[in-house]
Structures are given as C-alpha cells and as structure tokens.
Design a protein around this motif. Structure first.
Motif, PDB file in Angstrom:
ATOM      1  N   ILE A  45       0.836  -1.207   0.000  1.00 19.22           N
ATOM      2  CA  ILE A  45       0.000   0.000   0.000  1.00 19.22           C
ATOM      3  C   ILE A  45       0.871   1.258   0.000  1.00 19.22           C
ATOM      4  O   ILE A  45       0.647   2.187  -0.780  1.00 19.22           O
ATOM      5  CB  ILE A  45      -0.960  -0.006   1.206  1.00 19.22           C
ATOM      6  CG1 ILE A  45      -1.992  -1.132   1.045  1.00 19.22           C
ATOM      7  CG2 ILE A  45      -1.657   1.342   1.360  1.00 19.22           C
ATOM      8  CD1 ILE A  45      -2.796  -1.423   2.294  1.00 19.22           C
ATOM      9  N   ILE A  46       1.868   1.301   0.852  1.00 26.44           N
ATOM     10  CA  ILE A  46       2.745   2.481   0.943  1.00 26.44           C
ATOM     11  C   ILE A  46       3.468   2.723  -0.377  1.00 26.44           C
ATOM     12  O   ILE A  46       3.523   3.848  -0.875  1.00 26.44           O
ATOM     13  CB  ILE A  46       3.747   2.318   2.111  1.00 26.44           C
ATOM     14  CG1 ILE A  46       2.994   2.407   3.446  1.00 26.44           C
ATOM     15  CG2 ILE A  46       4.853   3.374   2.044  1.00 26.44           C
ATOM     16  CD1 ILE A  46       3.803   1.997   4.652  1.00 26.44           C
ATOM     17  N   HIS A  47       4.004   1.659  -0.978  1.00 22.57           N
ATOM     18  CA  HIS A  47       4.715   1.820  -2.255  1.00 22.57           C
ATOM     19  C   HIS A  47       3.760   2.274  -3.360  1.00 22.57           C
ATOM     20  O   HIS A  47       4.149   3.083  -4.215  1.00 22.57           O
ATOM     21  CB  HIS A  47       5.417   0.528  -2.645  1.00 22.57           C
ATOM     22  CG  HIS A  47       6.646   0.274  -1.830  1.00 22.57           C
ATOM     23  ND1 HIS A  47       7.437  -0.834  -2.012  1.00 22.57           N
ATOM     24  CD2 HIS A  47       7.224   0.968  -0.819  1.00 22.57           C
ATOM     25  CE1 HIS A  47       8.443  -0.805  -1.154  1.00 22.57           C
ATOM     26  NE2 HIS A  47       8.328   0.278  -0.414  1.00 22.57           N
ATOM     27  N   GLY A  48       2.546   1.775  -3.358  1.00 19.64           N
ATOM     28  CA  GLY A  48       1.556   2.204  -4.346  1.00 19.64           C
ATOM     29  C   GLY A  48       1.264   3.690  -4.239  1.00 19.64           C
ATOM     30  O   GLY A  48       1.168   4.397  -5.242  1.00 19.64           O
ATOM     31  N   ILE A  49       1.149   4.181  -3.006  1.00 20.31           N
ATOM     32  CA  ILE A  49       0.909   5.615  -2.789  1.00 20.31           C
ATOM     33  C   ILE A  49       2.114   6.426  -3.249  1.00 20.31           C
ATOM     34  O   ILE A  49       1.977   7.428  -3.951  1.00 20.31           O
ATOM     35  CB  ILE A  49       0.591   5.890  -1.301  1.00 20.31           C
ATOM     36  CG1 ILE A  49      -0.753   5.263  -0.925  1.00 20.31           C
ATOM     37  CG2 ILE A  49       0.581   7.390  -1.020  1.00 20.31           C
ATOM     38  CD1 ILE A  49      -1.025   5.218   0.555  1.00 20.31           C
ATOM     39  N   GLN A  50       3.289   5.972  -2.887  1.00 20.46           N
ATOM     40  CA  GLN A  50       4.507   6.699  -3.267  1.00 20.46           C
ATOM     41  C   GLN A  50       4.703   6.727  -4.783  1.00 20.46           C
ATOM     42  O   GLN A  50       5.173   7.719  -5.335  1.00 20.46           O
ATOM     43  CB  GLN A  50       5.725   6.063  -2.599  1.00 20.46           C
ATOM     44  CG  GLN A  50       5.767   6.283  -1.102  1.00 20.46           C
ATOM     45  CD  GLN A  50       6.847   5.456  -0.415  1.00 20.46           C
ATOM     46  OE1 GLN A  50       7.349   4.477  -0.947  1.00 20.46           O
ATOM     47  NE2 GLN A  50       7.186   5.861   0.803  1.00 20.46           N
ATOM     48  N   GLU A  51       4.341   5.648  -5.466  1.00 21.13           N
ATOM     49  CA  GLU A  51       4.535   5.557  -6.914  1.00 21.13           C
ATOM     50  C   GLU A  51       3.318   6.034  -7.706  1.00 21.13           C
ATOM     51  O   GLU A  51       3.291   5.953  -8.929  1.00 21.13           O
ATOM     52  CB  GLU A  51       4.897   4.125  -7.291  1.00 21.13           C
ATOM     53  CG  GLU A  51       6.244   3.700  -6.708  1.00 21.13           C
ATOM     54  CD  GLU A  51       6.539   2.223  -6.917  1.00 21.13           C
ATOM     55  OE1 GLU A  51       5.939   1.622  -7.816  1.00 21.13           O
ATOM     56  OE2 GLU A  51       7.372   1.696  -6.167  1.00 21.13           O
ATOM     57  N   ASN A  52       2.292   6.524  -6.985  1.00 22.19           N
ATOM     58  CA  ASN A  52       1.091   7.084  -7.609  1.00 22.19           C
ATOM     59  C   ASN A  52       0.376   6.086  -8.530  1.00 22.19           C
ATOM     60  O   ASN A  52      -0.021   6.403  -9.642  1.00 22.19           O
ATOM     61  CB  ASN A  52       1.421   8.372  -8.372  1.00 22.19           C
ATOM     62  CG  ASN A  52       0.180   9.154  -8.754  1.00 22.19           C
ATOM     63  OD1 ASN A  52      -0.820   9.141  -8.038  1.00 22.19           O
ATOM     64  ND2 ASN A  52       0.222   9.831  -9.882  1.00 22.19           N
ATOM     65  N   VAL A  53       0.212   4.867  -8.048  1.00 16.74           N
ATOM     66  CA  VAL A  53      -0.488   3.851  -8.841  1.00 16.74           C
ATOM     67  C   VAL A  53      -1.256   2.915  -7.904  1.00 16.74           C
ATOM     68  O   VAL A  53      -0.814   2.617  -6.805  1.00 16.74           O
ATOM     69  CB  VAL A  53       0.494   3.048  -9.730  1.00 16.74           C
ATOM     70  CG1 VAL A  53       1.433   2.198  -8.897  1.00 16.74           C
ATOM     71  CG2 VAL A  53      -0.254   2.197 -10.733  1.00 16.74           C
ATOM     72  N   ARG A  54      -2.425   2.523  -8.363  1.00 13.20           N
ATOM     73  CA  ARG A  54      -3.243   1.554  -7.623  1.00 13.20           C
ATOM     74  C   ARG A  54      -3.187   0.216  -8.343  1.00 13.20           C
ATOM     75  O   ARG A  54      -2.769   0.121  -9.495  1.00 13.20           O
ATOM     76  CB  ARG A  54      -4.689   2.030  -7.555  1.00 13.20           C
ATOM     77  CG  ARG A  54      -4.870   3.338  -6.837  1.00 13.20           C
ATOM     78  CD  ARG A  54      -6.334   3.659  -6.771  1.00 13.20           C
ATOM     79  NE  ARG A  54      -6.539   5.047  -6.404  1.00 13.20           N
ATOM     80  CZ  ARG A  54      -7.716   5.547  -6.109  1.00 13.20           C
ATOM     81  NH1 ARG A  54      -8.792   4.793  -6.156  1.00 13.20           N
ATOM     82  NH2 ARG A  54      -7.831   6.810  -5.778  1.00 13.20           N
ATOM     83  N   SER A  55      -3.659  -0.821  -7.689  1.00 12.64           N
ATOM     84  CA  SER A  55      -3.593  -2.167  -8.277  1.00 12.64           C
ATOM     85  C   SER A  55      -4.423  -2.283  -9.553  1.00 12.64           C
ATOM     86  O   SER A  55      -4.147  -3.129 -10.397  1.00 12.64           O
ATOM     87  CB  SER A  55      -4.053  -3.214  -7.259  1.00 12.64           C
ATOM     88  OG  SER A  55      -5.388  -2.964  -6.867  1.00 12.64           O
ATOM     89  N   ASP A  56      -5.428  -1.427  -9.731  1.00 13.55           N
ATOM     90  CA  ASP A  56      -6.251  -1.487 -10.944  1.00 13.55           C
ATOM     91  C   ASP A  56      -5.755  -0.528 -12.029  1.00 13.55           C
ATOM     92  O   ASP A  56      -6.395  -0.352 -13.057  1.00 13.55           O
ATOM     93  CB  ASP A  56      -7.719  -1.211 -10.632  1.00 13.55           C
ATOM     94  CG  ASP A  56      -7.963   0.178 -10.053  1.00 13.55           C
ATOM     95  OD1 ASP A  56      -7.003   0.967  -9.932  1.00 13.55           O
ATOM     96  OD2 ASP A  56      -9.114   0.469  -9.711  1.00 13.55           O
ATOM     97  N   GLY A  57      -4.610   0.121 -11.804  1.00 10.62           N
ATOM     98  CA  GLY A  57      -4.022   0.984 -12.821  1.00 10.62           C
ATOM     99  C   GLY A  57      -4.347   2.462 -12.674  1.00 10.62           C
ATOM    100  O   GLY A  57      -3.752   3.294 -13.345  1.00 10.62           O
ATOM    101  N   ARG A  58      -5.302   2.820 -11.807  1.00  6.35           N
ATOM    102  CA  ARG A  58      -5.621   4.232 -11.611  1.00  6.35           C
ATOM    103  C   ARG A  58      -4.520   4.907 -10.809  1.00  6.35           C
ATOM    104  O   ARG A  58      -3.808   4.260 -10.059  1.00  6.35           O
ATOM    105  CB  ARG A  58      -6.943   4.373 -10.845  1.00  6.35           C
ATOM    106  CG  ARG A  58      -8.153   3.946 -11.629  1.00  6.35           C
ATOM    107  CD  ARG A  58      -9.440   4.110 -10.832  1.00  6.35           C
ATOM    108  NE  ARG A  58      -9.467   3.148  -9.727  1.00  6.35           N
ATOM    109  CZ  ARG A  58      -9.908   3.432  -8.514  1.00  6.35           C
ATOM    110  NH1 ARG A  58     -10.373   4.625  -8.222  1.00  6.35           N
ATOM    111  NH2 ARG A  58      -9.912   2.520  -7.572  1.00  6.35           N
ATOM    112  N   THR A  59      -4.417   6.229 -10.958  1.00  7.11           N
ATOM    113  CA  THR A  59      -3.487   6.983 -10.114  1.00  7.11           C
ATOM    114  C   THR A  59      -4.191   7.308  -8.795  1.00  7.11           C
ATOM    115  O   THR A  59      -5.400   7.056  -8.632  1.00  7.11           O
ATOM    116  CB  THR A  59      -3.050   8.302 -10.796  1.00  7.11           C
ATOM    117  OG1 THR A  59      -4.174   9.171 -10.895  1.00  7.11           O
ATOM    118  CG2 THR A  59      -2.464   8.056 -12.166  1.00  7.11           C
TER     119      THR A  59
END
Length: 85
Positions: free
Chosen positions: A14-28
């Motif tokens: 979750i933290i890395h997704g927030i930092q990299e501006n990406v969600r698991s479904d591809g949305r920012t």
C-alpha cells in the motif's frame, strides 16, 4: 467497523503504491471511478435509488407504513429491517 490486522507485506504494498502514484487497478491516486446515482427506481417503494460505482451496483429501497399501535402498548412502535444480498 470491523477490526483487522494488515500483514507487513500488505502495508509495504500500500505504501509503495501511494509513493509511486499507482493503484492495483491501474488508476493513479487522484483518479476516481465513475459514479452514477438514479432515484425512484422501484415503483412500490416510498423511496429508492440505484448507485453505480464502476462495476459495483447498490440498489436500496425504503417502504414506510404508519399503523396504529396495539391497545396493550399504545406508546410503543417498531421498526422492521430487511436486507437481501
């Protein structure tokens, strides 16, 4: 609200997704799913709505019926709740 514990790997994901501006479904982080709301969709309800958020749909209806309380308890009423999945 339910209490649950995230595993350390889930927290890092979750933290890395927030930092990299990406969600698991591809949305920012700032992209949102399309939301639609339609009211009065159930004819035999006093109020109803259909909410669509991307592929998720929620249908809710409310019925109200006023009745006279029983003579044995004139100062009491009741509420009935029904949930279907």
């Amino acid at each position: 609200m339910a209490n649950f514990i995230l595993q350390e790997a889930e927290k890092i994901y979750i933290i890395h997704g927030i930092q990299e501006n990406v969600r698991s479904d591809g949305r920012t982080n700032l992209d949102y799913r399309t939301i639609e709301l339609e009211t009065d969709v159930i004819a035999n309800c006093n109020g109803s709505c259909l909410m669509k958020i991307a592929d998720t749909k929620l249908l809710a209806g409310v019925k109200a019926e006023l009745t006279t309380p029983p003579a044995s308890s004139p100062d009491k009423g009741w509420i009935e709740v029904s949930i279907e999945r």
